[in-house]
Design a protein around this motif. Sequence first.
Motif, PDB file in Angstrom:
ATOM      1  N   CYS A 105       0.829  -1.206   0.000  1.00 54.90           N
ATOM      2  CA  CYS A 105       0.000   0.000   0.000  1.00 54.90           C
ATOM      3  C   CYS A 105       0.866   1.261   0.000  1.00 54.90           C
ATOM      4  O   CYS A 105       1.682   1.469   0.894  1.00 54.90           O
ATOM      5  CB  CYS A 105      -0.942   0.008   1.194  1.00 54.90           C
ATOM      6  SG  CYS A 105      -2.001   1.462   1.135  1.00 54.90           S
ATOM      7  N   CYS A 127       3.703   3.349   3.474  1.00 55.40           N
ATOM      8  CA  CYS A 127       4.142   2.264   4.359  1.00 55.40           C
ATOM      9  C   CYS A 127       4.631   1.051   3.587  1.00 55.40           C
ATOM     10  O   CYS A 127       5.453   0.289   4.071  1.00 55.40           O
ATOM     11  CB  CYS A 127       2.991   1.791   5.237  1.00 55.40           C
ATOM     12  SG  CYS A 127       2.243   3.070   6.208  1.00 55.40           S
ATOM     13  N   ALA A 152       2.828  -1.504   3.120  1.00 48.40           N
ATOM     14  CA  ALA A 152       2.278  -2.660   3.833  1.00 48.40           C
ATOM     15  C   ALA A 152       1.357  -3.463   2.916  1.00 48.40           C
ATOM     16  O   ALA A 152       0.544  -2.887   2.197  1.00 48.40           O
ATOM     17  CB  ALA A 152       1.481  -2.193   5.052  1.00 48.40           C
ATOM     18  N   GLY A 204      -0.599  -0.923   8.229  1.00 51.74           N
ATOM     19  CA  GLY A 204       0.285   0.230   8.066  1.00 51.74           C
ATOM     20  C   GLY A 204      -0.063   1.278   9.120  1.00 51.74           C
ATOM     21  O   GLY A 204      -0.762   0.991  10.106  1.00 51.74           O
ATOM     22  N   PHE A 205       0.375   2.489   8.909  1.00 48.79           N
ATOM     23  CA  PHE A 205       0.154   3.572   9.868  1.00 48.79           C
ATOM     24  C   PHE A 205      -1.339   3.803  10.133  1.00 48.79           C
ATOM     25  O   PHE A 205      -1.744   4.105  11.245  1.00 48.79           O
ATOM     26  CB  PHE A 205       0.792   4.866   9.327  1.00 48.79           C
ATOM     27  CG  PHE A 205       0.690   6.036  10.244  1.00 48.79           C
ATOM     28  CD1 PHE A 205       1.705   6.312  11.153  1.00 48.79           C
ATOM     29  CD2 PHE A 205      -0.410   6.891  10.210  1.00 48.79           C
ATOM     30  CE1 PHE A 205       1.616   7.397  12.013  1.00 48.79           C
ATOM     31  CE2 PHE A 205      -0.515   7.971  11.060  1.00 48.79           C
ATOM     32  CZ  PHE A 205       0.506   8.230  11.965  1.00 48.79           C
ATOM     33  N   LEU A 242      -0.928   4.238  -0.882  1.00 46.68           N
ATOM     34  CA  LEU A 242      -2.027   5.149  -1.194  1.00 46.68           C
ATOM     35  C   LEU A 242      -1.819   6.567  -0.679  1.00 46.68           C
ATOM     36  O   LEU A 242      -2.237   7.524  -1.307  1.00 46.68           O
ATOM     37  CB  LEU A 242      -3.333   4.601  -0.590  1.00 46.68           C
ATOM     38  CG  LEU A 242      -4.055   3.512  -1.386  1.00 46.68           C
ATOM     39  CD1 LEU A 242      -5.196   2.941  -0.571  1.00 46.68           C
ATOM     40  CD2 LEU A 242      -4.576   4.055  -2.713  1.00 46.68           C
ATOM     41  N   CYS A 243      -1.225   6.698   0.490  1.00 49.57           N
ATOM     42  CA  CYS A 243      -1.098   8.035   1.072  1.00 49.57           C
ATOM     43  C   CYS A 243       0.375   8.386   1.251  1.00 49.57           C
ATOM     44  O   CYS A 243       1.250   7.538   1.059  1.00 49.57           O
ATOM     45  CB  CYS A 243      -1.872   8.106   2.388  1.00 49.57           C
ATOM     46  SG  CYS A 243      -0.949   7.541   3.816  1.00 49.57           S
TER      47      CYS A 243
HETATM   48  S1  SF4 Z   1      -0.984   4.744   6.147  1.00 47.99           S
HETATM   49 FE1  SF4 Z   1       0.251   3.254   4.980  1.00 47.99          FE
HETATM   50  S2  SF4 Z   1      -1.082   1.463   4.811  1.00 47.99           S
HETATM   51 FE2  SF4 Z   1      -2.383   3.211   5.344  1.00 47.99          FE
HETATM   52  S3  SF4 Z   1      -3.066   4.121   3.395  1.00 47.99           S
HETATM   53 FE3  SF4 Z   1      -1.211   5.189   3.955  1.00 47.99          FE
HETATM   54  S4  SF4 Z   1       0.413   4.065   2.874  1.00 47.99           S
HETATM   55 FE4  SF4 Z   1      -1.368   2.732   2.941  1.00 47.99          FE
END
Ligand code: SF4
Length: 307
Positions: free
Chosen positions: A22, A29, A31, A38-39, A24-25
């Motif tokens: 992942c 992470c 993960a 993840g976080f 995505l943000c």
């Molecule tokens: S915090 Fe980590 S696991 Fe969660 S969306 Fe963001 S990158 Fe993905």
Amino acid sequence: MMRLRLYDKMQICERDSDMGKCMLCPRECGADRTERLGFCKERREARVSKIMLHKWEEPCISCEGSAGSGAIFFSGCSLKCVYCQNMKISRGGAGEEMSARRLADEMLKLKAAGAVNVNLVTPTHFTDRIVEALDLVKEDLGIPVVWNTSGYEKPETLRMLEGYVDVFLTDFKYYSPELSSRYSSAPDYAEYAAASLREMVKITGEPSFKGDLLERGTLVRHLVLPGAYRDGIKVLETVADAVGAGKVLLSLMAQYTPEFLEEDYPEISRRITTFEYEKVLARAQELGFTGYMQSRGSATSVYTPEF
Ligand code: SF4
């Protein structure tokens, strides 16, 4: 001239089919959320903590006299501010797992209940799952879709939302890396928030209304924090530099309350003063923003939904 209206208010996910790392943000992470967290502390499937008709968003989102905004509150968070008013869902683990089909059906139910829009609250860490759901209802929904986010987004991820999201309701919380690091563990917050804001405005264009309802556009929220009005002014200047004050609506919020604050942050364990709010407001007006300001009476947990 008063141009702000007073109101009472109270790298994308790399997936091999179902597996992947992942990204995505901005935490990136990496993960595999089928295996470990993840976080954001969320697994692969979307989890929802509450669905409700919400009457206390900004007037162009909740529309006075209407049934309200169709809010879907997602569990977990990729930012996690120490003063979060939705602590029970952002960290507390409350929520129910929902498939894309179930999520799509819930959106249609909100529409049937009279919601003026579908308001996806803290959605970032489920972007891929939400796009699947929106794809199922794209033809039938017929009301604006609102992406209600902390502003800690990656432009690449936001591009997945083109053609699905009509309105971005985004926070721009901090300018200083010291503040964003201390309160949200994100020293790069402002950098991502500014880049994402450019992407949001590119996707939605300038604000456009149908009656009182914001049909398309980007609304930037800034919550004035205690002791941080100078940072608030820098936030507004950054927004104006990034996209132009006339390209977005501004919601300048006075509702900060230390009620949900974790321990060890004595410098923000109070409400903001009138002086602090008015300093930021004056700069907003100088910069030519239009939008909303909050009455100081909004600084109460009465306006926080129960989860
Ligand atoms: S915090 Fe980590 S696991 Fe969660 S969306 Fe963001 S990158 Fe993905």
